[in-house]
Design a protein around this motif. Structure first.
Motif, short mmCIF file in Angstrom:
data_model
loop_
_atom_site.label_atom_id
_atom_site.label_comp_id
_atom_site.label_asym_id
_atom_site.label_seq_id
_atom_site.Cartn_x
_atom_site.Cartn_y
_atom_site.Cartn_z
N PHE A 22 0.75 -1.11 0.16
CA PHE A 22 -0.29 0.39 0.00
C PHE A 22 0.14 1.47 0.16
CE2 PHE A 22 -2.21 3.42 2.72
CZ PHE A 22 -2.88 3.96 1.69
N LEU A 23 1.81 1.17 1.10
CA LEU A 23 2.66 2.68 1.37
C LEU A 23 3.65 3.34 -0.77
CD1 LEU A 23 3.75 1.66 4.81
CD2 LEU A 23 2.33 3.89 3.61
N THR A 24 3.87 1.71 -1.19
CA THR A 24 4.39 1.78 -2.27
C THR A 24 3.60 2.67 -3.24
OG1 THR A 24 5.72 -0.90 -1.56
CG2 THR A 24 6.65 0.47 -4.21
N ASP A 25 2.65 1.89 -3.62
CA ASP A 25 1.57 2.43 -4.36
C ASP A 25 1.48 3.76 -4.13
OD1 ASP A 25 1.11 -0.75 -5.47
OD2 ASP A 25 -0.55 -0.98 -4.31
N ILE A 26 1.09 4.65 -3.19
CA ILE A 26 1.32 5.39 -2.61
C ILE A 26 2.22 6.76 -2.73
CG2 ILE A 26 -1.88 5.54 -1.65
CD1 ILE A 26 0.22 6.21 1.10
N GLY A 27 2.97 5.85 -2.78
CA GLY A 27 4.59 6.51 -4.11
C GLY A 27 5.75 6.93 -2.79
N TYR A 28 6.01 6.08 -1.31
CA TYR A 28 6.78 6.29 -1.01
C TYR A 28 7.42 4.93 -1.33
CZ TYR A 28 3.81 8.88 2.52
OH TYR A 28 3.83 10.13 2.85
N ARG A 29 9.25 5.16 -0.57
CA ARG A 29 9.83 3.95 -0.53
C ARG A 29 9.92 3.19 0.48
NH1 ARG A 29 15.06 6.18 -3.26
NH2 ARG A 29 16.47 3.89 -2.44
N VAL A 30 10.08 2.24 0.32
CA VAL A 30 9.68 1.23 2.04
C VAL A 30 10.94 0.36 2.16
CG1 VAL A 30 8.26 0.09 3.50
CG2 VAL A 30 7.35 2.29 1.59
N ALA A 106 -7.35 1.17 12.23
CA ALA A 106 -7.90 2.21 11.52
C ALA A 106 -7.92 2.16 9.97
CB ALA A 106 -6.45 3.51 11.77
N ASP A 107 -7.94 2.67 8.94
CA ASP A 107 -8.60 2.56 7.24
C ASP A 107 -7.21 3.08 6.64
OD1 ASP A 107 -9.13 3.79 4.69
OD2 ASP A 107 -10.72 2.02 5.47
N LEU A 108 -6.77 2.26 6.22
CA LEU A 108 -5.20 2.91 5.22
C LEU A 108 -5.81 4.08 4.48
CD1 LEU A 108 -4.19 -0.89 2.90
CD2 LEU A 108 -3.61 0.18 5.73
N ASP A 109 -6.60 5.18 3.99
CA ASP A 109 -6.34 6.13 3.93
C ASP A 109 -5.97 6.56 5.18
OD1 ASP A 109 -7.62 5.23 1.35
OD2 ASP A 109 -9.73 5.74 1.82
N LEU A 115 0.02 10.48 6.97
CA LEU A 115 1.85 10.63 6.55
C LEU A 115 1.97 11.74 5.56
CD1 LEU A 115 2.58 6.65 5.06
CD2 LEU A 115 3.35 8.44 7.02
N VAL A 116 1.05 11.67 4.90
CA VAL A 116 0.78 13.38 4.42
C VAL A 116 0.84 14.97 5.52
CG1 VAL A 116 -0.41 14.96 3.03
CG2 VAL A 116 -0.13 12.94 2.33
N ALA A 117 0.93 14.84 6.56
CA ALA A 117 0.36 16.21 7.48
C ALA A 117 1.68 15.78 7.87
CB ALA A 117 -0.69 15.44 8.84
N LEU A 118 1.99 14.72 7.88
CA LEU A 118 3.03 14.18 8.69
C LEU A 118 4.63 15.22 8.16
CD1 LEU A 118 5.11 13.28 11.21
CD2 LEU A 118 5.20 10.99 10.63
#
Length: 229
Positions: A22-30, A106-109, A115-118
């Motif tokens: 999921f995190l990779t899909d939304i643009g992070y390197r994990v 918690a929902d993945l959204d 993460l965006v806020a952080l």
């Protein structure tokens, strides 16, 4: 713009794989770790801007790790993601140095928005990269890259998603917009379609197609989008 690099500490293998995908899909390197020991082996303070930490681990407590990171004055954003979701647990976690504290229910959204806020607090600007879908030429134009030719099916699916960026589009709505009968539609076809589009974008331009999956629910195009005739 380089993708934010984060480290995920989670000992449950299935959940770890799902979160990493999921995190990779939304643009992070994990990078992932399944224990405190492995976390210490691979954690690089100069590389990992964010840490997502489980608490109940096979070789200790994630709270102790978080306190160590804070004691070392490491400028890392910390998100606790744990089954320990009680109010007192949250108070303890936030008091110990967490930037955010989420229960695993918690929902993945919610994780994505957190993460965006952080990242914003850490001073990382959100990229405003516009993806353009060109209907006439039947192609997708990624930001700063050459256009990618699309099949009719590719074009139709992307048009459905990109006309409402940021909105979760249900599987049923997508199938109906494709003109198919939802009850007779093989759901694996939709997953295959999205996977093929992701691979096509990655091979063509090296960018991650900004489509994330809400498991068993639908898909969302999460970047700036424009549709042209």
């Amino acid at each position: 713009m380089p993708r934010t690099h984060l480290i995920l500490l989670e000992d449950e293998i299935v959940l770890r794989q799902e979160l990493a995908e999921f995190l990779t899909d939304i643009g992070y390197r994990v990078d992932t770790a399944d224990s405190l020991a492995q976390f210490h082996q691979i954690h690089d303070p100069a590389l990992h801007r964010i840490a997502i930490l489980d608490l109940s681990l096979p070789d200790g407590d994630g709270l102790d790790l978080m306190r160590q990171l804070r004691a070392q004055d490491q400028q890392v954003g910390i998100v606790i993601l744990t089954a320990r979701g009680g109010l007192q647990d949250k108070i303890t976690g936030m008091d110990g140095g967490a930037d955010h504290y989420l229960a695993k229910t918690a929902d993945l959204d919610e994780l994505a928005v957190t993460l965006v806020a952080l990242r914003r607090r850490l001073g990382e600007a959100e990229p405003k990269e516009r993806w353009v879908l060109e209907l006439g030429p039947r192609q997708l134009r990624p930001p700063g890259a050459n256009p990618i030719p699309l099949s009719h099916q590719d074009l139709t699916v992307l048009r459905i998603l990109m006309q409402a960026p940021g909105t979760l589009i249900s599987r049923k709505d997508i199938v109906l917009m494709l003109g198919a009968d939802f009850m007779d539609y093989d759901q694996r076809r939709m997953d295959t379609q999205i996977c093929r589009l992701r691979r096509k974008a990655q091979r063509a331009c090296g960018l991650t197609l900004p489509v994330n999956t809400a498991r068993n629910l639908g898909y969302r195009f999460y970047a700036e989008a424009e549709i042209r005739l």
